[in-house]
Design an enzyme around this catalytic site. Sequence first.
Site, PDB file in Angstrom:
ATOM      1  N   LYS A 117      29.194  23.612  17.179  1.00 31.31           N
ATOM      2  CA  LYS A 117      29.369  24.699  18.153  1.00 31.31           C
ATOM      3  C   LYS A 117      30.825  24.867  18.559  1.00 31.31           C
ATOM      4  O   LYS A 117      31.279  25.986  18.776  1.00 31.31           O
ATOM      5  CB  LYS A 117      28.471  24.485  19.380  1.00 31.31           C
ATOM      6  CG  LYS A 117      26.988  24.646  19.049  1.00 31.31           C
ATOM      7  CD  LYS A 117      26.134  24.966  20.260  1.00 31.31           C
ATOM      8  CE  LYS A 117      24.721  25.366  19.812  1.00 31.31           C
ATOM      9  NZ  LYS A 117      23.810  25.642  20.912  1.00 31.31           N
ATOM     10  N   LYS A 200      18.355  27.437   9.480  1.00 30.51           N
ATOM     11  CA  LYS A 200      17.285  27.550  10.475  1.00 30.51           C
ATOM     12  C   LYS A 200      17.293  28.940  11.114  1.00 30.51           C
ATOM     13  O   LYS A 200      18.371  29.494  11.368  1.00 30.51           O
ATOM     14  CB  LYS A 200      17.511  26.488  11.554  1.00 30.51           C
ATOM     15  CG  LYS A 200      16.347  26.328  12.509  1.00 30.51           C
ATOM     16  CD  LYS A 200      16.673  25.351  13.629  1.00 30.51           C
ATOM     17  CE  LYS A 200      17.506  25.999  14.711  1.00 30.51           C
ATOM     18  NZ  LYS A 200      17.308  25.446  16.049  1.00 30.51           N
ATOM     19  N   LYS A 203      17.954  32.133  17.433  1.00 36.87           N
ATOM     20  CA  LYS A 203      17.995  33.350  18.260  1.00 36.87           C
ATOM     21  C   LYS A 203      19.422  33.883  18.402  1.00 36.87           C
ATOM     22  O   LYS A 203      19.628  35.043  18.692  1.00 36.87           O
ATOM     23  CB  LYS A 203      17.313  33.131  19.606  1.00 36.87           C
ATOM     24  CG  LYS A 203      17.939  32.079  20.496  1.00 36.87           C
ATOM     25  CD  LYS A 203      17.193  32.004  21.812  1.00 36.87           C
ATOM     26  CE  LYS A 203      16.617  30.639  22.052  1.00 36.87           C
ATOM     27  NZ  LYS A 203      17.609  29.556  22.108  1.00 36.87           N
TER      28      LYS A 203
HETATM   29  N1  AQP Z   1      13.702  27.958  13.514  1.00 34.87           N
HETATM   30  C1  AQP Z   1      12.982  27.131  14.260  1.00 34.87           C
HETATM   31  N2  AQP Z   1      11.882  26.545  13.753  1.00 34.87           N
HETATM   32  C2  AQP Z   1      11.148  25.715  14.533  1.00 34.87           C
HETATM   33  N3  AQP Z   1      11.450  25.410  15.806  1.00 34.87           N
HETATM   34  C3  AQP Z   1      12.538  25.969  16.349  1.00 34.87           C
HETATM   35  N4  AQP Z   1      13.094  25.893  17.578  1.00 34.87           N
HETATM   36  C4  AQP Z   1      14.193  26.680  17.616  1.00 34.87           C
HETATM   37  N5  AQP Z   1      14.359  27.288  16.434  1.00 34.87           N
HETATM   38  C5  AQP Z   1      13.360  26.863  15.619  1.00 34.87           C
HETATM   39  C6  AQP Z   1      12.580  25.094  18.678  1.00 34.87           C
HETATM   40  O1  AQP Z   1      12.666  25.832  19.878  1.00 34.87           O
HETATM   41  C7  AQP Z   1      12.931  24.931  20.963  1.00 34.87           C
HETATM   42  C8  AQP Z   1      14.047  25.416  21.835  1.00 34.87           C
HETATM   43  O2  AQP Z   1      15.217  25.624  21.139  1.00 34.87           O
HETATM   44  P1  AQP Z   1      16.544  25.948  21.972  1.00 34.87           P
HETATM   45  O3  AQP Z   1      16.511  27.327  22.451  1.00 34.87           O
HETATM   46  O4  AQP Z   1      16.771  24.955  23.052  1.00 34.87           O
HETATM   47  O5  AQP Z   1      17.685  25.739  20.965  1.00 34.87           O
HETATM   48  P2  AQP Z   1      17.731  25.796  19.434  1.00 34.87           P
HETATM   49  O6  AQP Z   1      16.856  24.759  18.817  1.00 34.87           O
HETATM   50  O7  AQP Z   1      19.186  25.732  19.116  1.00 34.87           O
HETATM   51  O8  AQP Z   1      17.107  27.208  19.125  1.00 34.87           O
HETATM   52  P3  AQP Z   1      17.841  28.433  18.530  1.00 34.87           P
HETATM   53  O9  AQP Z   1      16.875  29.548  18.459  1.00 34.87           O
HETATM   54  O10 AQP Z   1      18.524  28.046  17.262  1.00 34.87           O
HETATM   55  O11 AQP Z   1      18.864  28.713  19.679  1.00 34.87           O
HETATM   56  P4  AQP Z   1      20.386  29.047  19.647  1.00 34.87           P
HETATM   57  O12 AQP Z   1      20.541  30.093  18.590  1.00 34.87           O
HETATM   58  O13 AQP Z   1      20.608  29.578  21.036  1.00 34.87           O
HETATM   59  O14 AQP Z   1      21.141  27.789  19.370  1.00 34.87           O
HETATM   60  C9  AQP Z   1      13.156  23.567  20.385  1.00 34.87           C
HETATM   61  O15 AQP Z   1      11.953  22.834  20.544  1.00 34.87           O
HETATM   62  C10 AQP Z   1      13.433  23.851  18.934  1.00 34.87           C
HETATM   63  O16 AQP Z   1      13.060  22.769  18.093  1.00 34.87           O
END
Ligand code: AQP
Length: 338
Positions: A117, A200, A203
């Site tokens: 990040k 992955k 969002k």
């Molecule tokens: N692609 C994914 N497949 C399965 N599980 C996922 N999670 C996120 N993306 C996937 C699960 O969602 C929960 C919360 O995630 P987060 O918002 O705290 O952060 P993250 O994992 O970094 O999710 P994003 O969507 O990738 O967020 P950004 O883009 O903001 O960094 C967790 O339980 C995670 O495993």
Amino acid sequence: MSPAPAKPILLSAVQPSNRLTIGNYLGALKNWVRLQEDHDCLFFAVDLHTITVRQDPKELREQTYRAIATYIAAGVDPANATLFVQSHVPEHAELAWVLTCFSYMGELNRMTQFKDKSAKQGTNIPAGLFIYPTLMAADILLYGTQRVPVGEDQKQHLELTRDVAIRMNNLYGGDLFVVPEPYIPPVGARIMSLQDPGAKMSKSDPDPNSAVYLNDTDDQIRKKLKRAVTDSGSEVTYEDSKPGVKNLLAIQAAITGKPIPEIVASYAGKMYGHLKVDTAEIVVQELSPVRTRAEEILKDRAHLEKILQAGAERARERARKTLERVYDRIGFIPGRFR
Ligand code: AQP
């Protein structure tokens, strides 16, 4: 200390930094609904975490309401699970400071998420990005959490949480913190980007076609799945050399609960196009009612705020007990909790 509750304490959260995706839904929310039956659950929106990178204030507020409405729409029961927003429980930030003082620069420097990040931030890297894991540790340790569902990305942070908890237990008494364990839910799913199935689904991905958002319309969902990147060849098989096809099969399996081989067998003699169309319909069927319910919930902000207030009160009641113990053991004079 109060007697241990009968059900194991489990905690999980999502960052309301953008609209939630089907990755968040299948990797987190759908499991939460199952887990709330036999766990003492705390589910929340981690708004304090989102500001480790710049957020638009109006967007952040909207996405935070939307995240909570989506949890409820997906089936999280606020009468059962403790449902709240992180910034409504100031004990999170307070304990995070204490844990920052008991974490080492070397430990935080090793975190791969920080490396990833911070590389995107240019020269001015917010210090919050560096100490993010201590806030996550506070989230977990405040509630005597025993189980934390973690994906690959968060394993290192949970390890750090355990190390700091053990370090402070050794200094101030073994009953200061419950040392949490990672929890692998029986049904897991890692959903990949629709445009780059090697990465992955996230969002925060700038390409809106890479993800299905939980408030996408049925038509948007169909279009995105139709455009999903598949692989060379035409036979539907589940293998690493076909990450795009594998991802669509994984989405179907996570929604329907069917074993992958059974889904693969149903595509004998069919083409990728069939797989895309079917996956789109399965996703629409699953997400459409969640979207409708979330929109309904969002219309009544006053009711949503009442739910959040009640959730925050329940969370604070529990959080203050831990923080009071910590402040006492480290030698702060009483007063904060009078
Ligand atoms: N692609 C994914 N497949 C399965 N599980 C996922 N999670 C996120 N993306 C996937 C699960 O969602 C929960 C919360 O995630 P987060 O918002 O705290 O952060 P993250 O994992 O970094 O999710 P994003 O969507 O990738 O967020 P950004 O883009 O903001 O960094 C967790 O339980 C995670 O495993």
